[in-house]
Design an enzyme around this catalytic site. Structure first.
Site, short mmCIF file in Angstrom:
data_model
loop_
_atom_site.label_atom_id
_atom_site.label_comp_id
_atom_site.label_asym_id
_atom_site.label_seq_id
_atom_site.Cartn_x
_atom_site.Cartn_y
_atom_site.Cartn_z
N GLY A 46 0.91 -1.15 0.11
CA GLY A 46 0.10 -0.17 0.20
C GLY A 46 0.81 1.13 -0.05
O GLY A 46 2.21 1.25 0.46
N GLN A 51 2.98 9.77 1.58
CA GLN A 51 4.22 9.26 1.51
C GLN A 51 4.94 9.78 0.22
O GLN A 51 6.43 9.64 0.05
CB GLN A 51 4.41 7.63 1.54
CG GLN A 51 3.54 7.13 2.67
CD GLN A 51 3.52 5.64 2.69
OE1 GLN A 51 2.37 5.12 2.28
NE2 GLN A 51 4.52 4.99 2.99
N LEU A 93 6.68 1.37 3.92
CA LEU A 93 7.58 1.81 3.13
C LEU A 93 8.58 3.05 3.55
O LEU A 93 9.73 3.25 3.01
CB LEU A 93 7.05 1.96 1.63
CG LEU A 93 6.42 0.92 1.03
CD1 LEU A 93 6.03 1.13 -0.36
CD2 LEU A 93 7.51 -0.47 0.81
N HIS A 134 -3.98 1.15 8.04
CA HIS A 134 -2.62 1.92 7.95
C HIS A 134 -2.47 3.02 6.91
O HIS A 134 -1.76 4.08 7.45
CB HIS A 134 -1.65 0.80 7.76
CG HIS A 134 -0.12 1.14 7.44
ND1 HIS A 134 0.88 0.57 8.34
CD2 HIS A 134 0.56 1.74 6.43
CE1 HIS A 134 1.89 1.28 8.09
NE2 HIS A 134 2.04 1.86 6.92
N GLU A 135 -2.96 2.79 5.77
CA GLU A 135 -2.84 3.97 4.78
C GLU A 135 -3.71 5.21 5.11
O GLU A 135 -3.46 6.30 4.95
CB GLU A 135 -3.32 3.27 3.45
CG GLU A 135 -2.47 2.17 2.82
CD GLU A 135 -0.83 2.43 2.92
OE1 GLU A 135 -0.45 3.51 2.69
OE2 GLU A 135 0.00 1.41 3.14
N HIS A 138 -2.08 7.47 7.34
CA HIS A 138 -1.00 8.35 6.48
C HIS A 138 -1.66 9.62 6.19
O HIS A 138 -1.05 10.76 6.16
CB HIS A 138 -0.32 7.53 5.34
CG HIS A 138 0.80 6.80 5.41
ND1 HIS A 138 1.79 7.08 6.29
CD2 HIS A 138 0.91 5.39 5.46
CE1 HIS A 138 2.85 6.00 6.42
NE2 HIS A 138 2.20 5.13 5.61
NI NI Z 1 3.16 3.19 5.77
#
Ligand code: NI
Length: 174
Positions: A46, A51, A93, A134-135, A138
């Site tokens: 993902g 990011q 990442l 999780h995303e 972000h």
């Molecule tokens: Ni992440």
């Protein structure tokens, strides 16, 4: 295909709160393509626009084993989470090489626009549900290490800063 640079923790830009995507247009589709290429290249499941330093509510995901189920979430909103939770190992990442347990809901429902600008509802469980949560974090400027203890987080921060310095030094010496 253009690969985008992934911001690394503790880059303060990772704490930016994303704004809604204004239009599902050619610019956005190009960004989505570049984000998928970047995610697959980095072997991630993902990637949130945050990011890659684009602060708009956009997520790309492929949590399938065969890497053939790309999912695009534009202006996503979680509309339901299961009361049951589980602690599972997560990585990111933006925090390469670090994995730790985070408590998440087992299942979620998320509403988002697709690449045609149509609103879709997705029901997810397991790894996909974890990945969506999780995303989504972000997009709110939150990195998973913020769920860990301050002690662990500081260790990770120190390790990441050293890693980034070492890489810069190696690149300069090449
Ligand atoms: Ni992440």
């Amino acid at each position: 295909m253009t690969l985008l640079t992934i911001l690394r923790y503790p880059d303060p830009r990772l704490h930016t709160v994303a704004k809604p995507v204004a239009a599902v247009d050619a610019r956005l589709r190009q960004l989505v393509d570049a984000m998928f290429a970047t995610m697959y290249e980095a072997a991630g499941i993902g990637l949130a626009a945050t990011q890659v330093d684009v602060h708009e509510r956009l997520i790309v995901i492929d949590a399938s084993d065969k890497r053939d189920q790309p999912m695009v979430l534009i202006n996503p909103e979680i509309i339901w989470v299961s009361p049951e939770t589980r602690i599972g190992e997560e990585g990111c990442l933006s925090v390469p090489g670090i994995y730790d347990g985070v408590e998440r809901s087992l299942a979620v429902k998320v509403q988002a626009l697709d690449l045609d600008g149509k609103r879709q509802t997705h029901e997810a469980e397991g790894m996909l549900a974890v990945c969506i949560q999780h995303e989504m974090d972000h997009l709110l400027g939150k990195v998973f290490v913020e769920y860990l203890s301050p002690l662990k987080r500081n260790r990770i921060k120190t390790k990441m800063i050293k890693q980034i310095k070492d890489e810069a030094r190696d690149a300069a010496g090449r």
